[in-house]
Motif scaffolding. Sequence first.
Motif, PDB file in Angstrom:
ATOM      1  N   LEU A 167       2.237  21.255  88.570  1.00 20.35           N
ATOM      2  CA  LEU A 167       0.953  21.474  87.919  1.00 20.35           C
ATOM      3  C   LEU A 167       0.015  20.281  88.032  1.00 20.35           C
ATOM      4  CD1 LEU A 167       2.173  23.262  84.666  1.00 20.35           C
ATOM      5  CD2 LEU A 167       1.355  24.299  86.778  1.00 20.35           C
ATOM      6  N   ILE A 168       0.544  19.081  87.858  1.00 17.63           N
ATOM      7  CA  ILE A 168      -0.304  17.895  87.806  1.00 17.63           C
ATOM      8  C   ILE A 168      -0.275  17.132  89.134  1.00 17.63           C
ATOM      9  CG2 ILE A 168      -0.897  15.859  86.448  1.00 17.63           C
ATOM     10  CD1 ILE A 168      -0.842  18.475  84.876  1.00 17.63           C
ATOM     11  N   GLY A 169       0.863  17.163  89.816  1.00 18.20           N
ATOM     12  CA  GLY A 169       1.017  16.401  91.053  1.00 18.20           C
ATOM     13  C   GLY A 169      -0.083  16.620  92.078  1.00 18.20           C
ATOM     14  N   PRO A 170      -0.412  17.881  92.415  1.00 18.76           N
ATOM     15  CA  PRO A 170      -1.478  18.099  93.407  1.00 18.76           C
ATOM     16  C   PRO A 170      -2.822  17.531  92.966  1.00 18.76           C
ATOM     17  CG  PRO A 170      -0.163  20.087  93.123  1.00 18.76           C
ATOM     18  CD  PRO A 170       0.267  19.137  92.052  1.00 18.76           C
ATOM     19  N   LEU A 171      -3.138  17.651  91.666  1.00 24.58           N
ATOM     20  CA  LEU A 171      -4.397  17.089  91.177  1.00 24.58           C
ATOM     21  C   LEU A 171      -4.383  15.565  91.263  1.00 24.58           C
ATOM     22  CD1 LEU A 171      -5.055  19.238  87.969  1.00 24.58           C
ATOM     23  CD2 LEU A 171      -6.056  19.513  90.238  1.00 24.58           C
ATOM     24  N   GLY A 172      -3.270  14.965  90.870  1.00 20.26           N
ATOM     25  CA  GLY A 172      -3.166  13.509  90.926  1.00 20.26           C
ATOM     26  C   GLY A 172      -3.303  12.998  92.348  1.00 20.26           C
ATOM     27  N   LEU A 173      -2.678  13.698  93.295  1.00 18.63           N
ATOM     28  CA  LEU A 173      -2.787  13.298  94.697  1.00 18.63           C
ATOM     29  C   LEU A 173      -4.220  13.434  95.187  1.00 18.63           C
ATOM     30  CD1 LEU A 173      -1.296  12.387  97.240  1.00 18.63           C
ATOM     31  CD2 LEU A 173      -0.884  14.799  97.770  1.00 18.63           C
ATOM     32  N   PHE A 174      -4.879  14.517  94.807  1.00 18.60           N
ATOM     33  CA  PHE A 174      -6.280  14.716  95.199  1.00 18.60           C
ATOM     34  C   PHE A 174      -7.157  13.613  94.621  1.00 18.60           C
ATOM     35  CE2 PHE A 174     -10.478  16.462  94.075  1.00 18.60           C
ATOM     36  CZ  PHE A 174     -10.962  16.736  95.350  1.00 18.60           C
ATOM     37  N   PHE A 175      -6.997  13.316  93.334  1.00 20.47           N
ATOM     38  CA  PHE A 175      -7.783  12.260  92.705  1.00 20.47           C
ATOM     39  C   PHE A 175      -7.582  10.929  93.429  1.00 20.47           C
ATOM     40  CE2 PHE A 175      -8.630  13.791  88.081  1.00 20.47           C
ATOM     41  CZ  PHE A 175      -9.027  15.019  88.557  1.00 20.47           C
ATOM     42  N   GLU A 176      -6.329  10.618  93.710  1.00 20.10           N
ATOM     43  CA  GLU A 176      -6.026   9.329  94.309  1.00 20.10           C
ATOM     44  C   GLU A 176      -6.605   9.214  95.715  1.00 20.10           C
ATOM     45  OE1 GLU A 176      -2.221   6.315  94.623  1.00 20.10           O
ATOM     46  OE2 GLU A 176      -1.838   8.480  94.673  1.00 20.10           O
ATOM     47  N   MET A 177      -6.499  10.278  96.500  1.00 22.09           N
ATOM     48  CA  MET A 177      -7.021  10.234  97.863  1.00 22.09           C
ATOM     49  C   MET A 177      -8.541  10.132  97.864  1.00 22.09           C
ATOM     50  SD  MET A 177      -4.482  12.791  99.978  1.00 22.09           S
ATOM     51  CE  MET A 177      -4.864  12.057 101.549  1.00 22.09           C
ATOM     52  N   VAL A 178      -9.190  10.882  96.975  1.00 25.01           N
ATOM     53  CA  VAL A 178     -10.645  10.791  96.885  1.00 25.01           C
ATOM     54  C   VAL A 178     -11.062   9.383  96.479  1.00 25.01           C
ATOM     55  CG1 VAL A 178     -12.672  11.560  95.591  1.00 25.01           C
ATOM     56  CG2 VAL A 178     -11.028  13.242  96.434  1.00 25.01           C
ATOM     57  N   PHE A 179     -10.387   8.840  95.480  1.00 27.02           N
ATOM     58  CA  PHE A 179     -10.719   7.493  95.006  1.00 27.02           C
ATOM     59  C   PHE A 179     -10.551   6.478  96.139  1.00 27.02           C
ATOM     60  CE2 PHE A 179     -10.388   3.449  92.965  1.00 27.02           C
ATOM     61  CZ  PHE A 179     -11.112   3.550  91.788  1.00 27.02           C
ATOM     62  N   ALA A 180      -9.431   6.550  96.852  1.00 31.41           N
ATOM     63  CA  ALA A 180      -9.156   5.577  97.913  1.00 31.41           C
ATOM     64  C   ALA A 180     -10.187   5.670  99.031  1.00 31.41           C
ATOM     65  CB  ALA A 180      -7.753   5.791  98.466  1.00 31.41           C
ATOM     66  N   ILE A 181     -10.524   6.897  99.434  1.00 31.73           N
ATOM     67  CA  ILE A 181     -11.466   7.084 100.539  1.00 31.73           C
ATOM     68  C   ILE A 181     -12.856   6.616 100.143  1.00 31.73           C
ATOM     69  CG2 ILE A 181     -12.620   8.823 101.968  1.00 31.73           C
ATOM     70  CD1 ILE A 181      -9.950  10.441 101.781  1.00 31.73           C
ATOM     71  N   VAL A 182     -13.309   7.018  98.958  1.00 33.80           N
ATOM     72  CA  VAL A 182     -14.648   6.639  98.509  1.00 33.80           C
ATOM     73  C   VAL A 182     -14.733   5.141  98.270  1.00 33.80           C
ATOM     74  CG1 VAL A 182     -16.355   6.911  96.665  1.00 33.80           C
ATOM     75  CG2 VAL A 182     -15.128   8.908  97.530  1.00 33.80           C
ATOM     76  N   ASN A 183     -13.660   4.558  97.733  1.00 34.91           N
ATOM     77  CA  ASN A 183     -13.694   3.134  97.404  1.00 34.91           C
ATOM     78  C   ASN A 183     -13.804   2.264  98.647  1.00 34.91           C
ATOM     79  OD1 ASN A 183     -13.486   1.244  95.077  1.00 34.91           O
ATOM     80  ND2 ASN A 183     -11.744   0.469  96.237  1.00 34.91           N
ATOM     81  N   ARG A 184     -13.385   2.787  99.793  1.00 33.69           N
ATOM     82  CA  ARG A 184     -13.537   2.035 101.038  1.00 33.69           C
ATOM     83  C   ARG A 184     -14.997   1.971 101.478  1.00 33.69           C
ATOM     84  NH1 ARG A 184      -8.563   4.676 102.414  1.00 33.69           N
ATOM     85  NH2 ARG A 184      -9.548   6.186 103.809  1.00 33.69           N
ATOM     86  N   LEU A 185     -15.820   2.836 100.917  1.00 38.70           N
ATOM     87  CA  LEU A 185     -17.225   2.892 101.301  1.00 38.70           C
ATOM     88  C   LEU A 185     -18.138   2.187 100.312  1.00 38.70           C
ATOM     89  CD1 LEU A 185     -17.406   6.669 102.310  1.00 38.70           C
ATOM     90  CD2 LEU A 185     -16.933   4.711 103.792  1.00 38.70           C
ATOM     91  N   LEU A 186     -17.674   1.994  99.090  1.00 36.64           N
ATOM     92  CA  LEU A 186     -18.529   1.451  98.034  1.00 36.64           C
ATOM     93  C   LEU A 186     -18.081   0.055  97.643  1.00 36.64           C
ATOM     94  CD1 LEU A 186     -18.883   4.644  95.798  1.00 36.64           C
ATOM     95  CD2 LEU A 186     -20.454   3.799  97.542  1.00 36.64           C
ATOM     96  N   PRO A 187     -19.023  -0.763  97.157  1.00 38.29           N
ATOM     97  CA  PRO A 187     -18.681  -2.168  96.877  1.00 38.29           C
ATOM     98  C   PRO A 187     -17.997  -2.411  95.547  1.00 38.29           C
ATOM     99  CG  PRO A 187     -21.029  -1.789  96.513  1.00 38.29           C
ATOM    100  CD  PRO A 187     -20.474  -0.503  97.066  1.00 38.29           C
ATOM    101  N   ASN A 188     -17.979  -1.415  94.646  1.00 34.97           N
ATOM    102  CA  ASN A 188     -17.406  -1.645  93.318  1.00 34.97           C
ATOM    103  C   ASN A 188     -16.652  -0.400  92.860  1.00 34.97           C
ATOM    104  OD1 ASN A 188     -17.441  -1.638  90.207  1.00 34.97           O
ATOM    105  ND2 ASN A 188     -18.105  -3.725  90.691  1.00 34.97           N
ATOM    106  N   PRO A 189     -15.434  -0.570  92.310  1.00 35.67           N
ATOM    107  CA  PRO A 189     -14.677   0.592  91.833  1.00 35.67           C
ATOM    108  C   PRO A 189     -15.403   1.395  90.763  1.00 35.67           C
ATOM    109  CG  PRO A 189     -13.257  -1.340  91.972  1.00 35.67           C
ATOM    110  CD  PRO A 189     -14.651  -1.814  92.200  1.00 35.67           C
TER     111      PRO A 189
END
Length: 914
Positions: free
Chosen positions: A11-33
């Motif tokens: 139930l939670i695992g797929p959402l957590g993985l999605f959140f983490e991947m989005v965060f990691a990808i976007v954070n590589r483009l932006l200067p501040n978390p």
Amino acid sequence: MTFLHVLYQLLIGPLGLFFEMVFAIVNRLLPNPGLTIIVLSLIVNILVLPLYNRADAMQAEEREIEERLAPRIAQIKKAFKGDERMMMLQTYYRQNNYSPMHVLKGSFSLLLQVPFFMAAYNLLSGMSLLQGVSFGPIRDLGAPDQMLAIGGITLNVLPILMTLINFVAGFIYLRGMPVKAKVQMYGMAVVFLVLLYNSPAGLAFYWTLNNVFSLFKNLFLKLKHSKLILSIGLAVIGAAMFVYAIAVPPQRGSSKITVFLVLLALGLMIPLALRIAGKRVKIDLPKFTPTSSDTKMFMLGCSLMALLTGLLVPSALIESSPTEFVNIFSMRNPNIYVVCSGISAAGLFLIWFPLFYYLASPVIKRVMSYIVLAMAGVFAIDYFCFDTDLGTLSANFVFDDMPKFASGAINKNLLVVALTAIVVIALYRFLPKITNTVVAAGCLVILAMSVMNIVKINKEYETICNVGTPEIPVVTLSTEGQNVVVIMLDRALSAEVPYIFAEKPELAAQFDGFTYYPNTISHGPFTNFGTPGLFGGYEYVPERMNERSDEALVDKHDEALLMMPVLFGENGYHVTVFDPPYAGYQQIPDLSIYDGYDYIDAFNAVEGVNARETQGIDDKEAMRERNIFCYSLFRVLPTVAKGTVYNNGRYNNLAAEAAVGLYEQVRDSLSTATGFNELFMKSYTLLDVLPNITNIDEGSSDNLFLMDNGATHEPVYLQAPDYVPVMNVDNTEYDAAHADRNVLDGRVMNLDTTSQVAHYDVNMASYLALGRWFDYLREMGVYDNTRIIIVADHGRDIGQFDDMVYFDGSLDTMWINPVLMVKDFGASGFTTDTTFMTNADVPTIATTGVIANPVNPFTGNPINSEPKNDEQQIIISEEFEPSINNGNQYMPGEWYTVHDDIFDENNWQYLGNW
């Protein structure tokens, strides 16, 4: 793995993985978390907006039904009592197609927040990336905000602000609704206040943004010109994105990312531009209700994707080499990783996808059926037909070298992906029953293939369980007798030796007495081809092994491993064997092949010296359990998306990045890298501790020591000048100061790729470690009376020397140019001999002068190098796994011959494929 853990991962695992991947990808483009948190909140809220809208609609429907039924229910409750009242209510509910359980619909929007909250909490509450990072008035995103101080009391403002926004949103949204709904919403707001009050500011900030989004959504729905306002809002976002994309510093992203952001920004501005131009975009969607066939196709497509990514991809990978996924000090069936991937895939494709489908409108349901069908077809095509050979993959799902995808390959894949999507949709549009049948059959085939893989993995695991716990290895050498040492450095590259010794002149003194033979070949490019000849002589080269077609390859291989130990043992030598390669055709050597020979001590030495190295096993297993599903996605997604998912071997793993570094190294440039390689560390440790495990016998015993070591097989960056493993390698200054180290006598050794640099580093480190052991042998008085042979089973085709690539680039002879260095008894100096040699000369070199007229104890044939006078046949084949290439003869490959001088292309001849 407990039931609750499985339920969480579903139930939670797929959402957590999605959140983490989005965060990691976007954070590589932006200067501040902090900016990344804003984008994450925006993306998640936009994606789940249909869910919340549908949940709100269901809640409204439930309230309407309750209000309509309420008067009659009140009459029944007033007129009847006990069982009679119960029967009347049940009858009334049945007549109106209503169930008391429908009351849950009224709470659905609140319940829907729980998994999203848990996923966000697990990601942001302990993220090291947020520690000490400020954002606006927030001093530390990784700690409670404490933004307001009153006297000696500090208050966390964000959770309070979040709650106030929630109350305002509730006041707007719940106007005119029953008290029950208000209690639910306000009660939930208070619960989140309690849960998040002392949470890190990053998490509180994220949930505050969610509440702001909810507030604006409620306000927006009550506006008259909502579409115009929406188009203006999208245009503002697009304009900001456009400015950022143009102004972004070059180091923050590639040109592809910039182009993507620009196109996305322009797309967001199109609706407003059309309104200004006086135009409107209207899409007349057909009015229909999805049929049972659509629902069936949707579920079949989801099932195919779940089976492919959850079972087939991971099981096929693990089945290729199950031993690599087993830690013999913490035994776990490697099928556990298949189970983890299967749970993640089931959660994503069989729970969340259907949930979105269930809550969608009729038109969107049919669109989703088409999309899922297209995705299933694309996944299958990508897995079976594209990017099937990207290099050597470790057990932590990291390639030896960063996969590179040329623009031509990407464009070709995109074309095939588009055509596949069109074809499968067209088939379903005109032949729905046949399409359903084909997809169902595909599911069954994938399931059958997966089950076969799982059975093979289980069988291999049972074999591994019989290995037992390795002992601490010990090698004995004597001061008065004769010692013969054969060290096989797996994949050690001969052509690098002169450059290594030129960079480290002290090695010549440590390797005093050695003769280096550069003009050396192996008879195949992998261990299963090169090892038998190395240990058994010319009777065991691939050509001769194939001639004995009535015997299994594994039996001939084991016979080759036994040949020298038995020969020397029968001549009075005590024999020690470390890690005999592929003994019993097993990745973890089956030492039982030495049973019955009292004069042989055999050890799984690498595991033995690392027996106490159990630090971080749980972290590594957790990393694998997560990343194996990410690897599955990497394999099935279109080529254009693979690099983003792979993320240099990190798979966008933020929470466990430190753990990743303990087991895999990520190379960032030609001079810098982060992390350790677990397999290199284990093999290197054995080389490093050789002085500690060498027993010196001051008597006159004769000893044979055979060792295989894989340090040179695991290319990693090491910290110069000492070439030692460290977490953060930075050789920028050293490489600049030694920029000419790759040129010797006018011959250039290419160090242009990360693979070439990493191979050089591990070869250097191995010779430095052996040099320290040789110094120890001198100190203990056993160097001069010891014959030492350093040899490899094969090389590697890494394009390091342009003058060694023949046949118009189709054969890099470095692949079959293994190192060969020999120190005889009492020898001195370091010399080079260009005599034509093969690694099958090793038994002859080892026995010369110590065993008169040596004869193979198994075949009765004399041991010598006379077969070298004939042209040597070499097989080039990628079938290196003994679990696959294990018949009576080697599987077909490309065959070549060579004679005399391997550096003269005229001495090579291509024979053909058989």
